[in-house]
Design a protein around this motif. Sequence first.
Motif, PDB file in Angstrom:
ATOM      1  N   ARG A  46       0.846  -1.193   0.000  1.00 20.74           N
ATOM      2  CA  ARG A  46       0.000   0.000   0.000  1.00 20.74           C
ATOM      3  C   ARG A  46       0.884   1.246   0.000  1.00 20.74           C
ATOM      4  NH1 ARG A  46      -5.150  -0.612   1.351  1.00 20.74           N
ATOM      5  NH2 ARG A  46      -5.300   1.298   0.103  1.00 20.74           N
ATOM      6  N   GLU A  49      -2.066   7.558  -0.688  1.00 25.53           N
ATOM      7  CA  GLU A  49      -2.906   7.835  -1.856  1.00 25.53           C
ATOM      8  C   GLU A  49      -3.300   9.298  -1.987  1.00 25.53           C
ATOM      9  OE1 GLU A  49      -6.169   5.160  -1.395  1.00 25.53           O
ATOM     10  OE2 GLU A  49      -4.998   3.395  -1.987  1.00 25.53           O
ATOM     11  N   THR A 291     -11.107   4.357  -4.577  1.00 24.44           N
ATOM     12  CA  THR A 291     -10.341   3.264  -4.003  1.00 24.44           C
ATOM     13  C   THR A 291     -11.263   2.064  -3.804  1.00 24.44           C
ATOM     14  OG1 THR A 291     -10.832   4.146  -1.815  1.00 24.44           O
ATOM     15  CG2 THR A 291      -8.778   4.846  -2.830  1.00 24.44           C
ATOM     16  N   ASP A 294     -11.709  -1.229   1.656  1.00 24.01           N
ATOM     17  CA  ASP A 294     -10.429  -1.655   2.205  1.00 24.01           C
ATOM     18  C   ASP A 294     -10.364  -1.727   3.722  1.00 24.01           C
ATOM     19  OD1 ASP A 294      -9.462  -1.814  -0.392  1.00 24.01           O
ATOM     20  OD2 ASP A 294      -8.694   0.238  -0.381  1.00 24.01           O
ATOM     21  N   ASN A 313      -8.353  -3.575  -2.073  1.00 26.63           N
ATOM     22  CA  ASN A 313      -6.889  -3.595  -2.058  1.00 26.63           C
ATOM     23  C   ASN A 313      -6.364  -4.312  -0.826  1.00 26.63           C
ATOM     24  OD1 ASN A 313      -6.252  -1.698  -4.390  1.00 26.63           O
ATOM     25  ND2 ASN A 313      -7.601  -0.406  -3.164  1.00 26.63           N
ATOM     26  N   GLU A 314      -7.282  -4.762   0.029  1.00 25.71           N
ATOM     27  CA  GLU A 314      -6.908  -5.422   1.286  1.00 25.71           C
ATOM     28  C   GLU A 314      -7.655  -6.746   1.389  1.00 25.71           C
ATOM     29  OE1 GLU A 314      -4.710  -4.683   3.462  1.00 25.71           O
ATOM     30  OE2 GLU A 314      -4.192  -2.578   3.115  1.00 25.71           O
TER      31      GLU A 314
END
Length: 324
Positions: A46, A49, A291, A294, A313-314
Motif C-alpha cells: 500500500r 494515496e 479506491t 479496504d 486492495n486489502e
Amino acid sequence: MGRKLKYAAATIVAVAAAIYLNNTSLLATHAGGKPVLLAHRGMAQRFDERDLKNDTCTAARMLPPTHDYLENTIRSMRASFDRGADIVELDVHPTTDGEFAVFHDWTVDCRTDGQGVTREQPMARLKMLDIGYGYTADGGKTFPFRGKGIGLMPSLDEVLKTFPGRRLLINVKSRDPAEGEKLATILNRLAAERRKLIMVYGGDEPIETIRRLTPETRTISRAALKSCLIRYIGYGWTGIVPDACRNAIVLVPINYAPWLWGWPDRFLNRMAAANSAVFVLGPYQGGEFSTGIDDADLFRRLPESYSGGIWTNEIETIARLAGR
C-alpha cells in the motif's frame, strides 16, 4: 377538490406506487451466498494515496510494509486466491516481442532498476528487471525489496497457464485499439469455458475493440461505465437496463449505490439478467477513480447480507470480514 384534480392526484399516487413496487428490494429475490471478492493487483504494497497524479511514483511513497508480496506477480496472485479472493485484477502492456507483460506502470523507471516505456521493450528484457528495486517507505533511506524481485514480472501467458480455472480481470492501460486487437486474439484462442472466466477493462478504444471481437467477454471502459450509471439513474426505474450496462463489469462507488434504482437486490438481479458483474468500490469524490472497500468501516456500509462483488486492495482484511 375538483374531479380533474382528484384524478391527477390519483394518477400520481398510482405511478409512484408502481415505481416503488418495481424497484423496492423488499419484493426482490435475494441471491444469497457470500460476496464475490476481487483483489486489485493481488496482494500488494500500500502507498500514500493523497494527491496522486498520473506520473506519481507510488513505490517511492510506500507505507511501512506488513508483508513481502509485490503486486502483479504470480506469488501475489496465488496468495490472494489462498486468502479468499474469487477474482484477481492484473495490469498488462504489450511488448515488442508479441507478448503481454503483467505490470502496472507505463514506464519501468519507478519500481524497477530499468528505464523506459514498458511497452517499448521485449518480454525477455523485462524478465531481467528487479521489480522490487524502487520500493521505499522512508524517503529512500532503505529499500526492503531491492534484489528480491528479479525475474518476477510475469507474462500474461504465464498467468493464464498458472491459474487455468481462476477468474481474472485484465486492465488494459492504453487507449490504443491495436492493443485491443492483440488481447482479443489471445482471448479467442482460449476455450469458450475458459474465456468466460476472464473480464477486461481499460481505455475506451481498446475496450470497444475487444467488445466487438470477443462479444461474450464482459468489459467496461470509463466512458461505458459513465453511460451505464447515468442512464440507469435516469430511467432504470422502468426496469430497462441500458446497453452500456449489458455484458459488462459495473463498478459502483459505495457513495453512489443508494442512487441506483432497486439497490441492492433488485439492481443486482437486473445486472445478472444482463450478464453483468457488479463490484462496489470505495467512495468516488471526483478526479481519479475511487479506491476499494479496504477497511471495516467501508465494509459495514454495504447492505446487510450483500452478495454482489467487492473490489478491494486489502483482500486479507475484507475476506475475514466477509467470513472467508
